[in-house]
Design an enzyme around this catalytic site. Structure first.
Site, PDB file in Angstrom:
ATOM      1  N   HIS A   1       9.428   4.978 -12.351  1.00 37.38           N
ATOM      2  CA  HIS A   1       8.986   3.607 -12.626  1.00 37.38           C
ATOM      3  C   HIS A   1       9.089   3.267 -14.118  1.00 37.38           C
ATOM      4  O   HIS A   1       8.219   2.606 -14.671  1.00 37.38           O
ATOM      5  CB  HIS A   1       7.541   3.396 -12.146  1.00 37.38           C
ATOM      6  CG  HIS A   1       7.399   3.329 -10.658  1.00 37.38           C
ATOM      7  ND1 HIS A   1       7.703   2.198  -9.931  1.00 37.38           N
ATOM      8  CD2 HIS A   1       7.004   4.263  -9.747  1.00 37.38           C
ATOM      9  CE1 HIS A   1       7.480   2.431  -8.641  1.00 37.38           C
ATOM     10  NE2 HIS A   1       7.060   3.688  -8.502  1.00 37.38           N
TER      11      HIS A   1
ATOM     12  N   TRP B   1      -3.515   6.954  -1.985  1.00 38.41           N
ATOM     13  CA  TRP B   1      -3.020   5.651  -1.525  1.00 38.41           C
ATOM     14  C   TRP B   1      -2.165   5.748  -0.272  1.00 38.41           C
ATOM     15  O   TRP B   1      -2.071   4.782   0.484  1.00 38.41           O
ATOM     16  CB  TRP B   1      -2.212   4.970  -2.640  1.00 38.41           C
ATOM     17  CG  TRP B   1      -0.847   5.554  -2.903  1.00 38.41           C
ATOM     18  CD1 TRP B   1      -0.564   6.634  -3.669  1.00 38.41           C
ATOM     19  CD2 TRP B   1       0.403   5.070  -2.411  1.00 38.41           C
ATOM     20  NE1 TRP B   1       0.792   6.877  -3.691  1.00 38.41           N
ATOM     21  CE2 TRP B   1       1.412   5.921  -2.928  1.00 38.41           C
ATOM     22  CE3 TRP B   1       0.776   4.001  -1.591  1.00 38.41           C
ATOM     23  CZ2 TRP B   1       2.761   5.744  -2.637  1.00 38.41           C
ATOM     24  CZ3 TRP B   1       2.118   3.822  -1.303  1.00 38.41           C
ATOM     25  CH2 TRP B   1       3.096   4.679  -1.820  1.00 38.41           C
TER      26      TRP B   1
ATOM     27  N   ASP C   1       4.154   8.847  -9.241  1.00 41.39           N
ATOM     28  CA  ASP C   1       4.424   8.522  -7.844  1.00 41.39           C
ATOM     29  C   ASP C   1       5.859   8.031  -7.691  1.00 41.39           C
ATOM     30  O   ASP C   1       6.481   7.589  -8.653  1.00 41.39           O
ATOM     31  CB  ASP C   1       3.468   7.435  -7.351  1.00 41.39           C
ATOM     32  CG  ASP C   1       3.654   6.126  -8.113  1.00 41.39           C
ATOM     33  OD1 ASP C   1       3.674   6.187  -9.352  1.00 41.39           O
ATOM     34  OD2 ASP C   1       3.797   5.063  -7.479  1.00 41.39           O
ATOM     35  N   GLU C   2       6.376   8.121  -6.473  1.00 44.21           N
ATOM     36  CA  GLU C   2       7.668   7.537  -6.097  1.00 44.21           C
ATOM     37  C   GLU C   2       8.768   7.862  -7.107  1.00 44.21           C
ATOM     38  O   GLU C   2       9.407   6.978  -7.674  1.00 44.21           O
ATOM     39  CB  GLU C   2       7.519   6.013  -5.927  1.00 44.21           C
ATOM     40  CG  GLU C   2       6.543   5.630  -4.832  1.00 44.21           C
ATOM     41  CD  GLU C   2       6.400   4.124  -4.669  1.00 44.21           C
ATOM     42  OE1 GLU C   2       6.045   3.680  -3.564  1.00 44.21           O
ATOM     43  OE2 GLU C   2       6.641   3.395  -5.652  1.00 44.21           O
TER      44      GLU C   2
ATOM     45  N   TRP D   1      -0.832  -5.114  -6.431  1.00 40.88           N
ATOM     46  CA  TRP D   1       0.519  -5.017  -6.955  1.00 40.88           C
ATOM     47  C   TRP D   1       1.149  -6.405  -6.891  1.00 40.88           C
ATOM     48  O   TRP D   1       0.997  -7.117  -5.904  1.00 40.88           O
ATOM     49  CB  TRP D   1       1.328  -4.001  -6.146  1.00 40.88           C
ATOM     50  CG  TRP D   1       0.697  -2.638  -6.153  1.00 40.88           C
ATOM     51  CD1 TRP D   1      -0.079  -2.084  -5.185  1.00 40.88           C
ATOM     52  CD2 TRP D   1       0.759  -1.684  -7.209  1.00 40.88           C
ATOM     53  NE1 TRP D   1      -0.497  -0.838  -5.564  1.00 40.88           N
ATOM     54  CE2 TRP D   1      -0.005  -0.555  -6.810  1.00 40.88           C
ATOM     55  CE3 TRP D   1       1.378  -1.665  -8.462  1.00 40.88           C
ATOM     56  CZ2 TRP D   1      -0.158   0.576  -7.610  1.00 40.88           C
ATOM     57  CZ3 TRP D   1       1.229  -0.537  -9.266  1.00 40.88           C
ATOM     58  CH2 TRP D   1       0.476   0.564  -8.836  1.00 40.88           C
ATOM     59  N   THR D   2       1.883  -6.781  -7.929  1.00 34.82           N
ATOM     60  CA  THR D   2       2.217  -8.195  -8.091  1.00 34.82           C
ATOM     61  C   THR D   2       3.703  -8.521  -7.968  1.00 34.82           C
ATOM     62  O   THR D   2       4.161  -9.515  -8.534  1.00 34.82           O
ATOM     63  CB  THR D   2       1.694  -8.697  -9.452  1.00 34.82           C
ATOM     64  OG1 THR D   2       2.333  -7.958 -10.506  1.00 34.82           O
ATOM     65  CG2 THR D   2       0.186  -8.542  -9.546  1.00 34.82           C
ATOM     66  N   GLU D   3       4.456  -7.724  -7.219  1.00 31.15           N
ATOM     67  CA  GLU D   3       5.863  -8.069  -7.036  1.00 31.15           C
ATOM     68  C   GLU D   3       6.040  -9.526  -6.591  1.00 31.15           C
ATOM     69  O   GLU D   3       6.957 -10.217  -7.033  1.00 31.15           O
ATOM     70  CB  GLU D   3       6.503  -7.143  -5.995  1.00 31.15           C
ATOM     71  CG  GLU D   3       6.787  -5.734  -6.491  1.00 31.15           C
ATOM     72  CD  GLU D   3       5.640  -4.788  -6.211  1.00 31.15           C
ATOM     73  OE1 GLU D   3       5.856  -3.571  -6.170  1.00 31.15           O
ATOM     74  OE2 GLU D   3       4.499  -5.264  -6.039  1.00 31.15           O
TER      75      GLU D   3
ATOM     76  N   ARG E   1       4.862  -6.154 -13.011  1.00 35.59           N
ATOM     77  CA  ARG E   1       5.772  -6.923 -12.155  1.00 35.59           C
ATOM     78  C   ARG E   1       5.709  -8.407 -12.513  1.00 35.59           C
ATOM     79  O   ARG E   1       6.720  -9.082 -12.582  1.00 35.59           O
ATOM     80  CB  ARG E   1       5.418  -6.708 -10.687  1.00 35.59           C
ATOM     81  CG  ARG E   1       6.053  -5.494 -10.012  1.00 35.59           C
ATOM     82  CD  ARG E   1       5.841  -4.189 -10.767  1.00 35.59           C
ATOM     83  NE  ARG E   1       6.423  -3.054 -10.075  1.00 35.59           N
ATOM     84  CZ  ARG E   1       5.713  -2.224  -9.284  1.00 35.59           C
ATOM     85  NH1 ARG E   1       4.420  -2.431  -9.095  1.00 35.59           N
ATOM     86  NH2 ARG E   1       6.318  -1.206  -8.705  1.00 35.59           N
TER      87      ARG E   1
ATOM     88  N   TYR F   1      -4.852  -2.236  -0.448  1.00 39.38           N
ATOM     89  CA  TYR F   1      -3.758  -2.824  -1.204  1.00 39.38           C
ATOM     90  C   TYR F   1      -3.855  -4.329  -1.007  1.00 39.38           C
ATOM     91  O   TYR F   1      -3.428  -4.865   0.018  1.00 39.38           O
ATOM     92  CB  TYR F   1      -2.407  -2.268  -0.740  1.00 39.38           C
ATOM     93  CG  TYR F   1      -1.969  -1.060  -1.549  1.00 39.38           C
ATOM     94  CD1 TYR F   1      -2.890  -0.067  -1.894  1.00 39.38           C
ATOM     95  CD2 TYR F   1      -0.661  -0.912  -1.980  1.00 39.38           C
ATOM     96  CE1 TYR F   1      -2.507   1.031  -2.636  1.00 39.38           C
ATOM     97  CE2 TYR F   1      -0.269   0.194  -2.731  1.00 39.38           C
ATOM     98  CZ  TYR F   1      -1.198   1.162  -3.059  1.00 39.38           C
ATOM     99  OH  TYR F   1      -0.828   2.249  -3.806  1.00 39.38           O
ATOM    100  N   PHE F   2      -4.410  -4.998  -2.006  1.00 42.13           N
ATOM    101  CA  PHE F   2      -4.684  -6.423  -1.861  1.00 42.13           C
ATOM    102  C   PHE F   2      -3.442  -7.286  -2.039  1.00 42.13           C
ATOM    103  O   PHE F   2      -3.529  -8.516  -1.962  1.00 42.13           O
ATOM    104  CB  PHE F   2      -5.781  -6.850  -2.832  1.00 42.13           C
ATOM    105  CG  PHE F   2      -7.166  -6.452  -2.409  1.00 42.13           C
ATOM    106  CD1 PHE F   2      -7.375  -5.718  -1.248  1.00 42.13           C
ATOM    107  CD2 PHE F   2      -8.273  -6.803  -3.164  1.00 42.13           C
ATOM    108  CE1 PHE F   2      -8.650  -5.338  -0.849  1.00 42.13           C
ATOM    109  CE2 PHE F   2      -9.549  -6.446  -2.778  1.00 42.13           C
ATOM    110  CZ  PHE F   2      -9.742  -5.710  -1.621  1.00 42.13           C
TER     111      PHE F   2
ATOM    112  N   ASP G   1       6.120  -0.541 -15.843  1.00 44.64           N
ATOM    113  CA  ASP G   1       6.871  -0.258 -14.624  1.00 44.64           C
ATOM    114  C   ASP G   1       8.324  -0.633 -14.867  1.00 44.64           C
ATOM    115  O   ASP G   1       8.704  -1.001 -15.984  1.00 44.64           O
ATOM    116  CB  ASP G   1       6.292  -1.011 -13.426  1.00 44.64           C
ATOM    117  CG  ASP G   1       6.396  -0.191 -12.143  1.00 44.64           C
ATOM    118  OD1 ASP G   1       7.538   0.099 -11.725  1.00 44.64           O
ATOM    119  OD2 ASP G   1       5.354   0.159 -11.578  1.00 44.64           O
TER     120      ASP G   1
END
Length: 760
Positions: free
Chosen positions: A285, A411, A344-345, A477-479, A168, A438-439, A197
């Site tokens: 993804h 998760w 996932d997803e 996660w870095t969105e 991300r 989830y940091f 991703d």
């Protein structure tokens, strides 16, 4: 296969006759050792102190210890000699691979281990016992003290991990090295890199060069727009200029790691006994890959379905050729026994509409698209296993069925039985629950404690299945995390709490809090832009009757509190907050703590309004508890409940959610009276996940509305002794809830509200 190794803890504790952790500042160790015996005196390291290691297997660890000490002393240390010295010894009686023994007396420091990794953990313990000045380059002293002590130590769990999403937003190799250094300091052993991703492909694949020449770059997306807007007031959100390029008249953002760079990083991590686990997310993804190679999707193009991006097509053989070629290069590069493919997803709508998939499902007896995903995962697993590796996935992949040989990362906190289901299926499990680990979720006053309370083995797991829980990992996660400083802020000090959870096994949060404070000073020397401890002693929404006095106790004496009253945020040049700031008129005060190096903590905006004491009401024939209206529906705001008819009603003794409330998404309206025992200004601290609004005496006290992670918000109300109307609304959007309400009177420590105060 890696398993928890907690069985020797009790033996070691008995051997050292310890019943509790020693919280003395002499031993500010995180994670805390399995067993520690305090001793008097100290060993003093000088430029004449030899670091002796006769066993060549420890040459790497001896070299790192010598480098650490020489950096602090500014002198080269001898490698042999008599008198006071530091000795690294091989000890085959240390049975755990990462176990070690450390003895410090005024005459000698002795580090013992059976394996190099155990010796390295011992060196990190030495590092934490040294003065924090050793962490700052260019700072030297004539001697370095080490407190006398005896330690026997080994980890409780073999998976002690941190994850970083470099897709991300992209981060430099230099920063990844710094991140590995702090993993080593806190005895983590796994570094999970999310390399691909929708937003970017970050690893060179020689067979498919367009994955990085095109897939590693993007024009600004909606997440970039959000962080650029935030950067107007916080530079930690500004996109790093070194990752911008001009291409065909457009600004593109991105970057990637060459295989040579990654090979060097893997070696750097291995020297610090940290294993890098690669993740190549599939079958979803993968927009970055599909944009570069459109034939990968069933539609021949990328795009978005109802919820997630269009995935690759599991019904065309060229897809498998592509993914197996990619994984072959990844497997050849990474020595880790694990290969993570996400799974996932996945937006499966294109699969159900594709003739090739319909034909495949009919031929293979596949009943639905969930089983079609399992078909894909099973094929990938066979390939990964043929290369001598073990497959790892997120727990979403359980839905269509997994083989017991697949390792699972749990998760989805809202799927509460997923870990137990995976264990019953025979899968190894790593705990990474979104609700706690989830940091990328906003840190708050309780976030460190919430991490510390993590149960690595969840309730409902039989003792026979407990060994399948390998440990835990926090994911970043870095969105909306575009810079190194922001990663630091989001992960530190939360990751120190996780390090103790997965290493020590035995928890003592008050002790941890005391030991954390010296580590904040160490982080400062290391240049880590950690999140400063929360300031306390106030509410966000404050009231006063005649006047109030703002007093804030500093978490560390070295911090400087600065404030403003003109609507601007505090800067390093703003006035210092006095010990008692008198408030006698409505106003807004902004306060922030600053470290000596100039790092600013969170800015607290404190609004003050003048308020008369609310008059009590008369309640005839009150009944104990609160009345509650229950709505089985998802809400974005608490006001959406107002016009609806409740599905049911019930009574509770306090502001709590009974087990009968089991809808995946719901809303609750608590109504009744709050009877306070004395007149005063009451502060209320309302923690909600997702949202909540609190009214007392028909006055808005706390607005914590909306769908969000657990957040505590606070407010005050002036109440006369007696009963007052009480109204609390709460909504849960799905994914696990948190609901807490505490109070304080006239600045006292927050505490639970007694049941006897509530009536209806």
């Amino acid at each position: 296969m890696q398993k928890p190794i907690i069985t020797v803890v009790a033996i070691l504790l008995t051997a050292l006759s310890l019943n509790a952790q020693d919280t003395s500042p002499r031993y500010p160790l995180i994670p805390y050792p399995t067993a520690l015996r305090p001793a008097t005196g100290q060993f003093t390291v000088t430029a004449k102190t030899p670091v002796v290691s006769a066993d060549k297997r420890f040459s790497n660890e001896a070299g790192q210890l010598r480098t650490l000490l020489e950096s602090g002393l500014g002198k080269t240390l001898p490698t042999m000699g008599s008198g006071p010295r530091i000795v690294l010894q091989h000890d085959p009686s240390v049975t755990a691979a990462e176990g070690y023994a450390l003895t410090i007396t005024p005459q000698q420091v002795t580090l013992k281990a059976a394996q190099p990794v155990g010796m390295f953990r011992a060196v990190q313990t030495i590092r934490q016992l040294l003065p924090v000045s050793v962490e700052k380059p260019g700072t030297t002293v004539a001697s370095l003290p080490l407190p006398a002590v005896t330690i026997q130590d080994q980890p409780a769990y073999n998976w002690r991990g941190m994850h970083l999403d470099v897709s991300r937003h992209f981060f430099s190799i230099d920063y990844l090295r710094e991140f590995i250094d702090r993993l080593a300091l806190y005895k983590f052993n796994k570094f999970h890199l999310h390399l691909t991703d929708d937003q970017g492909w970050r690893l060179e694949i020689k067979a498919y060069p367009k994955l990085t020449s095109e897939g590693a770059w993007r024009t600004y997306n909606n997440q970039d727009s959000v962080v650029l807007k935030r950067a107007q007031t916080n530079p930690d959100f500004d996109l790093p200029k070194q990752f911008l390029r001009q291409q065909n008249g457009k600004t593109q953002y991105g970057g990637f790691y060459t295989q040579a760079q990654m090979r060097d990083l893997i070696a750097y991590a291995a020297a610090r006994h940290v294993e890098i686990i690669p993740e190549i997310d599939m079958p979803g993804h993968l927009s970055a890959a599909i944009n570069a190679y459109p034939m990968l999707s069933c539609t021949g193009q990328s795009g978005w379905g109802k919820t997630f991006s269009v995935p690759i097509c599991p019904c065309n053989e060229p897809t498998y050729t592509f993914m197996e070629t990619v994984l072959s290069e990844v497997i050849a590069l990474f020595p880790s026994p694990y290969v993570h493919i996400g799974a996932d997803e996945v937006e499966k709508s294109t699969w159900s509409q594709t003739p090739a998939c319909q034909e495949l499902m009919k031929r293979e007896g596949i009943k639905n698209v969930e089983e079609l995903q399992s078909y894909f995962v099973h094929r990938m697993e066979r390939f990964v296993q043929s290369k001598g590796k073990k497959l790892m996935v997120w727990d979403d992949a359980l839905e269509g069925g997994l083989k017991p040989s697949t390792a699972v990362m749990y998760w989805r906190s809202w799927v509460k039985d997923a870990p137990q289901k995976a264990a019953r299926n025979g899968n190894d499990v790593v705990m990474t629950p979104v609700s706690t680990l989830y940091f990328d979720s906003p840190p708050g006053s309780q976030s460190v404690e919430n991490v510390y309370k993590l149960a690595v083995v969840p309730e409902g797991v039989t003792p026979q299945r407990a060994n399948q829980f390998l440990g835990a990992q926090a994911n970043t996660w870095t969105e909306y995390i575009p810079t190194e400083n922001r990663v630091d802020y989001m992960t530190m000090p939360r990751m120190t709490a996780l390090s103790e959870v997965v290493w020590t096994g035995k928890k003592d949060y008050p002790s941890f809090q005391q030991r954390l404070l010296p580590h904040l000073l160490r982080m400062e020397q290391l240049g880590i832009h950690y999140r400063l401890p929360d300031l306390s002693g106030f509410a966000e929404e404050n009231v006063f009757v005649d006047k109030a006095t703002l007093r804030i106790r500093k978490p560390l004496d070295s911090y400087i509190l600065r404030y403003t009253t003109d609507g601007n945020q505090p800067q390093a040049t703003s006035p210092t907050l006095p010990d008692g700031l008198v408030i006698d008129k409505p106003q807004t005060v902004s306060v922030a703590a600053f470290t000596p190096s100039g790092v600013r903590g969170d800015v607290y905006t404190l609004r003050y309004q003048q308020q008369a004491y609310a008059n009590p009401v008369t309640v005839s024939a009150p009944k104990a508890g609160l009345q509650v209206r229950y709505f089985k529906k998802a809400f974005r705001k608490v006001a959406e409940m107002q016009p609806l008819t409740a599905d049911s009603t019930f009574t509770t003794t306090n502001l709590l959610v009974p087990s009968s409330v089991n809808a995946p998404s719901f809303g609750l309206q608590y109504r009744g009276y709050l009877t306070v025992p004395e007149t005063g200004v009451y502060s209320f601290f309302y923690t909600c996940d997702d949202g909540g609004v609190l009214h007392i005496a028909d006055r808005l006290v706390v607005d914590n509305d909306g769908n969000h992670f657990p957040i505590e918000k606070s407010g005050q109300v002036a109440l006369s002794k007696g009963a007052h109307p009480f109204s609390a609304d709460f909504i849960e959007g799905g994914g696990g809830f948190t609901l807490k309400l505490k109070y304080s009177l006239n600045g006292s420590a927050p505490q639970d509200i007694p049941d006897s105060w509530f009536s209806h």
